[in-house]
Design a protein around this motif. Structure first.
Motif, short mmCIF file in Angstrom:
data_model
loop_
_atom_site.label_atom_id
_atom_site.label_comp_id
_atom_site.label_asym_id
_atom_site.label_seq_id
_atom_site.Cartn_x
_atom_site.Cartn_y
_atom_site.Cartn_z
N LEU A 91 0.85 -1.18 0.00
CA LEU A 91 0.00 0.00 0.00
C LEU A 91 0.89 1.24 0.00
CD1 LEU A 91 -3.04 0.61 0.13
CD2 LEU A 91 -2.85 0.62 2.61
N ASP A 92 0.83 2.02 -1.09
CA ASP A 92 1.56 3.29 -1.18
C ASP A 92 0.71 4.39 -0.55
OD1 ASP A 92 3.50 1.99 -2.73
OD2 ASP A 92 2.65 2.70 -4.62
N VAL A 93 1.36 5.43 -0.03
CA VAL A 93 0.61 6.55 0.55
C VAL A 93 1.31 7.86 0.20
CG1 VAL A 93 1.79 6.41 2.81
CG2 VAL A 93 -0.46 7.47 2.65
N ARG A 94 0.49 8.89 -0.09
CA ARG A 94 0.97 10.27 -0.27
C ARG A 94 0.11 11.17 0.60
NH1 ARG A 94 1.40 12.44 -6.18
NH2 ARG A 94 2.43 14.11 -5.06
N GLU A 95 0.73 12.22 1.11
CA GLU A 95 0.06 13.14 2.02
C GLU A 95 -0.04 14.53 1.40
OE1 GLU A 95 3.04 11.64 2.86
OE2 GLU A 95 2.42 10.04 4.19
N PHE A 96 -1.15 15.20 1.68
CA PHE A 96 -1.40 16.54 1.14
C PHE A 96 -2.08 17.42 2.19
CE2 PHE A 96 -1.41 13.59 -2.36
CZ PHE A 96 -0.72 14.24 -3.36
N HIS A 97 -1.84 18.73 2.08
CA HIS A 97 -2.68 19.70 2.76
C HIS A 97 -4.00 19.67 2.01
CE1 HIS A 97 0.59 21.66 5.02
NE2 HIS A 97 1.33 21.45 3.95
N THR A 98 -5.09 19.48 2.68
CA THR A 98 -6.38 19.38 1.99
C THR A 98 -6.67 20.66 1.21
OG1 THR A 98 -7.18 17.85 3.65
CG2 THR A 98 -8.85 18.95 2.32
N ASP A 99 -6.37 21.79 1.79
CA ASP A 99 -6.57 23.07 1.12
C ASP A 99 -5.60 23.18 -0.05
OD1 ASP A 99 -7.36 25.63 0.46
OD2 ASP A 99 -6.26 26.58 2.09
N GLY A 100 -6.10 23.02 -1.26
CA GLY A 100 -5.26 23.13 -2.45
C GLY A 100 -4.53 21.86 -2.84
N MET A 101 -4.66 20.81 -2.05
CA MET A 101 -3.99 19.53 -2.34
C MET A 101 -2.50 19.73 -2.61
SD MET A 101 -6.05 17.07 -1.76
CE MET A 101 -5.30 15.67 -2.57
N ARG A 102 -1.85 20.53 -1.75
CA ARG A 102 -0.41 20.74 -1.82
C ARG A 102 0.30 19.62 -1.06
NH1 ARG A 102 0.23 24.63 1.63
NH2 ARG A 102 -1.94 24.64 2.23
N PRO A 103 1.43 19.12 -1.59
CA PRO A 103 2.14 18.03 -0.90
C PRO A 103 2.47 18.40 0.55
CG PRO A 103 3.05 18.36 -3.07
CD PRO A 103 2.08 19.51 -2.83
N LEU A 104 2.42 17.41 1.42
CA LEU A 104 2.67 17.57 2.84
C LEU A 104 3.74 16.57 3.26
CD1 LEU A 104 1.84 18.72 5.66
CD2 LEU A 104 0.11 16.91 5.73
N ASP A 105 4.74 17.04 3.99
CA ASP A 105 5.79 16.17 4.51
C ASP A 105 5.36 15.69 5.89
OD1 ASP A 105 8.08 14.92 5.42
OD2 ASP A 105 9.33 16.71 5.34
N CYS A 106 5.18 14.40 6.06
CA CYS A 106 4.76 13.83 7.34
C CYS A 106 5.92 13.18 8.10
CB CYS A 106 3.62 12.83 7.11
SG CYS A 106 2.05 13.65 6.79
N ALA A 107 7.14 13.69 7.88
CA ALA A 107 8.29 13.20 8.64
C ALA A 107 8.11 13.58 10.10
CB ALA A 107 9.58 13.81 8.10
#
Length: 166
Positions: A91-107
């Motif tokens: 299962l691959d996962v990508r994270e985004f700020h919901t507002d604008g679907m900008r990439p989010l770093d979840c480190a």
């Protein structure tokens, strides 16, 4: 180990739908989740959020996401989970700020990466189980995680344990 206090956690599923991507093949199940009872409900609860479902769905569909999987969208963070095209048992996962679907770093530091909050983990487990049991993509898409309430009894047990162990 330094324990940072966290906020209380209680999430609820407030909507489910299917997002069929413009490529005609990619499909994602959408789970809209609210974290309830926080001081700034406009950041955590869909019913108080300035974005509408239609605005979120339009931004998501315009994002060019490909694959088969599911999306867990809070008003403040969205995670896209897809069954990996390189190894469909992953299962691959990508994270985004919901507002604008900008990439989010979840480190999270020390080389760790945020996997999931409680609601995300439960839904991911249900979805992975549905994928493992399904004979076809259509069978998988016909299933849904029905869990709707995600209360965490206490958000201080790690700190209490770590203090007691000293």
């Amino acid at each position: 180990m330094q324990i940072t206090p966290c906020r209380a956690y209680h999430a609820q599923t407030v909507g489910r739908s299917i997002l069929r991507m413009p490529d005609g093949q990619s499909v994602f199940k959408l789970y809209r989740i609210s974290a309830i009872g926080r001081q700034t409900p406009e950041l955590f609860e869909w019913q108080h959020c300035p974005r509408t479902l239609e605005e979120f769905e339009a931004a998501f569909l315009a994002g060019g996401h490909q694959g088969i999987g599911f999306v867990i969208a809070f008003p403040h963070v969205t995670k896209i989970f897809r069954f990996s095209p390189g190894a469909e048992t992953i299962l691959d996962v990508r994270e985004f700020h919901t507002d604008g679907m900008r990439p989010l770093d979840c480190a999270r530091g020390e080389g760790y990466h945020e996997f999931a909050c409680y609601a995300e983990a439960v839904i991911a487990a249900d979805e992975y189980h549905a994928w493992a049991k399904a004979s076809t993509v259509e069978d998988y898409l016909a299933s849904r995680s029905e869990v709707a309430d995600f209360p965490v009894t206490t958000n201080t047990k790690l700190a209490a344990y770590w203090q007691q162990a000293r």
